[in-house]
Design a protein around this motif. Sequence first.
Motif, mmCIF file in Angstrom:
data_model
loop_
_atom_site.group_PDB
_atom_site.id
_atom_site.type_symbol
_atom_site.label_atom_id
_atom_site.label_comp_id
_atom_site.label_asym_id
_atom_site.label_seq_id
_atom_site.Cartn_x
_atom_site.Cartn_y
_atom_site.Cartn_z
ATOM 1 N N SER A 111 0.819 -1.204 0.000
ATOM 2 C CA SER A 111 0.000 0.000 0.000
ATOM 3 C C SER A 111 0.862 1.267 0.000
ATOM 4 C CB SER A 111 -0.924 -0.033 1.217
ATOM 5 O OG SER A 111 -1.618 1.151 1.348
ATOM 6 N N HIS A 112 1.907 1.280 0.795
ATOM 7 C CA HIS A 112 2.803 2.443 0.874
ATOM 8 C C HIS A 112 3.567 2.642 -0.430
ATOM 9 C CE1 HIS A 112 3.016 2.770 5.546
ATOM 10 N NE2 HIS A 112 1.794 2.613 5.092
ATOM 11 N N LEU A 113 4.004 1.538 -1.048
ATOM 12 C CA LEU A 113 4.726 1.653 -2.313
ATOM 13 C C LEU A 113 3.811 2.188 -3.419
ATOM 14 C CD1 LEU A 113 6.851 -1.616 -2.182
ATOM 15 C CD2 LEU A 113 7.696 0.747 -1.989
ATOM 16 N N GLU A 114 2.568 1.748 -3.410
ATOM 17 C CA GLU A 114 1.608 2.257 -4.399
ATOM 18 C C GLU A 114 1.406 3.763 -4.213
ATOM 19 O OE1 GLU A 114 -2.163 0.249 -6.072
ATOM 20 O OE2 GLU A 114 -2.840 1.409 -4.315
ATOM 21 N N ARG A 115 1.221 4.189 -2.974
ATOM 22 C CA ARG A 115 1.056 5.620 -2.686
ATOM 23 C C ARG A 115 2.297 6.396 -3.111
ATOM 24 N NH1 ARG A 115 0.840 5.982 2.878
ATOM 25 N NH2 ARG A 115 -0.936 4.595 2.721
ATOM 26 N N TYR A 116 3.462 5.835 -2.834
ATOM 27 C CA TYR A 116 4.707 6.488 -3.229
ATOM 28 C C TYR A 116 4.762 6.675 -4.751
ATOM 29 C CZ TYR A 116 9.508 7.017 -4.660
ATOM 30 O OH TYR A 116 10.637 7.469 -5.286
ATOM 31 N N LEU A 117 4.478 5.623 -5.517
ATOM 32 C CA LEU A 117 4.547 5.727 -6.980
ATOM 33 C C LEU A 117 3.542 6.739 -7.517
ATOM 34 C CD1 LEU A 117 5.034 2.003 -8.082
ATOM 35 C CD2 LEU A 117 6.727 3.861 -8.118
ATOM 36 N N ARG A 118 2.354 6.755 -6.958
ATOM 37 C CA ARG A 118 1.348 7.735 -7.410
ATOM 38 C C ARG A 118 1.809 9.158 -7.122
ATOM 39 N NH1 ARG A 118 -4.228 4.502 -5.856
ATOM 40 N NH2 ARG A 118 -4.059 3.057 -7.606
ATOM 41 N N ASN A 119 2.376 9.382 -5.954
ATOM 42 C CA ASN A 119 2.894 10.705 -5.614
ATOM 43 C C ASN A 119 4.100 11.070 -6.477
ATOM 44 O OD1 ASN A 119 0.964 11.309 -3.675
ATOM 45 N ND2 ASN A 119 2.127 10.329 -2.049
ATOM 46 N N LEU A 120 4.931 10.084 -6.765
ATOM 47 C CA LEU A 120 6.088 10.301 -7.627
ATOM 48 C C LEU A 120 5.634 10.857 -8.984
ATOM 49 C CD1 LEU A 120 9.196 9.608 -8.394
ATOM 50 C CD2 LEU A 120 8.175 7.580 -9.405
ATOM 51 N N PHE A 121 4.662 10.208 -9.588
ATOM 52 C CA PHE A 121 4.188 10.676 -10.889
ATOM 53 C C PHE A 121 3.450 12.008 -10.772
ATOM 54 C CE2 PHE A 121 4.966 6.306 -12.366
ATOM 55 C CZ PHE A 121 5.717 6.617 -13.499
ATOM 56 N N ARG A 122 2.721 12.186 -9.705
ATOM 57 C CA ARG A 122 2.010 13.459 -9.512
ATOM 58 C C ARG A 122 3.007 14.622 -9.501
ATOM 59 N NH1 ARG A 122 -0.877 12.160 -5.085
ATOM 60 N NH2 ARG A 122 -2.352 11.109 -6.422
ATOM 61 N N VAL A 123 4.116 14.450 -8.785
ATOM 62 C CA VAL A 123 5.126 15.501 -8.715
ATOM 63 C C VAL A 123 5.847 15.634 -10.061
ATOM 64 C CG1 VAL A 123 7.329 16.164 -7.655
ATOM 65 C CG2 VAL A 123 5.457 15.334 -6.225
ATOM 66 N N MET A 124 6.256 14.528 -10.643
ATOM 67 C CA MET A 124 7.036 14.597 -11.884
ATOM 68 C C MET A 124 6.225 15.118 -13.067
ATOM 69 S SD MET A 124 9.999 14.020 -10.869
ATOM 70 C CE MET A 124 10.775 14.205 -12.452
ATOM 71 N N LEU A 125 4.933 14.910 -13.064
ATOM 72 C CA LEU A 125 4.099 15.421 -14.154
ATOM 73 C C LEU A 125 3.888 16.928 -14.032
ATOM 74 C CD1 LEU A 125 1.468 12.569 -14.391
ATOM 75 C CD2 LEU A 125 3.249 13.104 -16.067
ATOM 76 N N SER A 126 4.208 17.475 -12.878
ATOM 77 C CA SER A 126 4.002 18.902 -12.636
ATOM 78 C C SER A 126 5.294 19.690 -12.519
ATOM 79 C CB SER A 126 3.211 19.093 -11.339
ATOM 80 O OG SER A 126 2.008 18.396 -11.384
ATOM 81 N N CYS A 127 6.380 19.029 -12.229
ATOM 82 C CA CYS A 127 7.654 19.673 -11.930
ATOM 83 C C CYS A 127 8.276 20.285 -13.184
ATOM 84 C CB CYS A 127 8.569 18.611 -11.340
ATOM 85 S SG CYS A 127 10.244 19.112 -11.113
ATOM 86 N N SER A 128 8.760 21.511 -13.065
ATOM 87 C CA SER A 128 9.298 22.227 -14.232
ATOM 88 C C SER A 128 10.527 21.551 -14.840
ATOM 89 C CB SER A 128 9.627 23.671 -13.857
ATOM 90 O OG SER A 128 10.620 23.687 -12.857
ATOM 91 N N GLY A 129 11.352 20.888 -14.052
ATOM 92 C CA GLY A 129 12.554 20.247 -14.578
ATOM 93 C C GLY A 129 12.346 18.802 -14.992
ATOM 94 N N SER A 130 11.124 18.349 -15.019
ATOM 95 C CA SER A 130 10.833 16.945 -15.281
ATOM 96 C C SER A 130 10.730 16.634 -16.773
ATOM 97 C CB SER A 130 9.505 16.570 -14.609
ATOM 98 O OG SER A 130 9.075 15.304 -15.058
ATOM 99 N N PRO A 131 11.273 15.498 -17.190
ATOM 100 C CA PRO A 131 11.101 15.077 -18.582
ATOM 101 C C PRO A 131 9.670 14.599 -18.866
ATOM 102 C CG PRO A 131 12.269 13.394 -17.348
ATOM 103 C CD PRO A 131 12.100 14.570 -16.423
ATOM 104 N N LEU A 132 8.851 14.463 -17.826
ATOM 105 C CA LEU A 132 7.478 13.976 -17.998
ATOM 106 C C LEU A 132 6.440 15.094 -18.016
ATOM 107 C CD1 LEU A 132 7.587 10.936 -15.539
ATOM 108 C CD2 LEU A 132 8.167 10.995 -17.968
ATOM 109 N N LYS A 133 6.879 16.325 -17.805
ATOM 110 C CA LYS A 133 5.912 17.430 -17.722
ATOM 111 C C LYS A 133 5.276 17.691 -19.093
ATOM 112 C CE LYS A 133 8.948 21.472 -18.292
ATOM 113 N NZ LYS A 133 9.570 21.207 -19.458
#
Length: 187
Positions: free
Chosen positions: A131-153
């Motif tokens: 459960s914690h790993l799933e939450r971590y991965l979801r938060n990881l993508f949430r941040v990376m999809l929004s972060c200005s320096g991210s290749p995923l933005k």
Amino acid sequence: RINAYIEEEVQRRLRKMNFLNGGGVDLSVSCDSLRHLMSRTARMLCAGAKEPVRVSVPRYVLRGQGKDEHFEFEVKVSVMDDSWTVFRRYSRFREMHRSLKSKYPELAALEFPPKKLFGNRDERMVSERRSHLERYLRNLFRVMLSCSGSPLKPDEDGVFRLSKFNICEFSPFFKKGVFESSSHGTG
């Protein structure tokens, strides 16, 4: 309600970042950008936009025998209309977290489930870790999809141009078969 949650999450991360930085670093630029990025994500979700990346850790399996017995977590990833599954040990999650955190400081505030010295084969602990790993991965993508320096933005027009290739380039953790020859995962 979502805005209250976002503000609470921002405050929690800021307290953690301030603690990690010894309390002496001015984080106001990071704070403002984190607030902006999280509110943009919330607006996207409220508008009913389809999430560009969906990730889940639906189950875990016991592999190996004797002293080589270990749990692997199933990671399901969907990017637009492409979906795939990989199985990873906890150690691979931890390696990915350390690697990405060094490249993208925005990820330092993400909560990562700690390593357990004892009881790491206990079903209840493994279920909680899943459960914690799933939450971590979801938060990881949430941040990376929004972060200005991210290749995923998204691009300048706010359009995500994501693919399975982009995600696997972002981190080999998500690449199928990448760990199959080691003792730490089956790919």
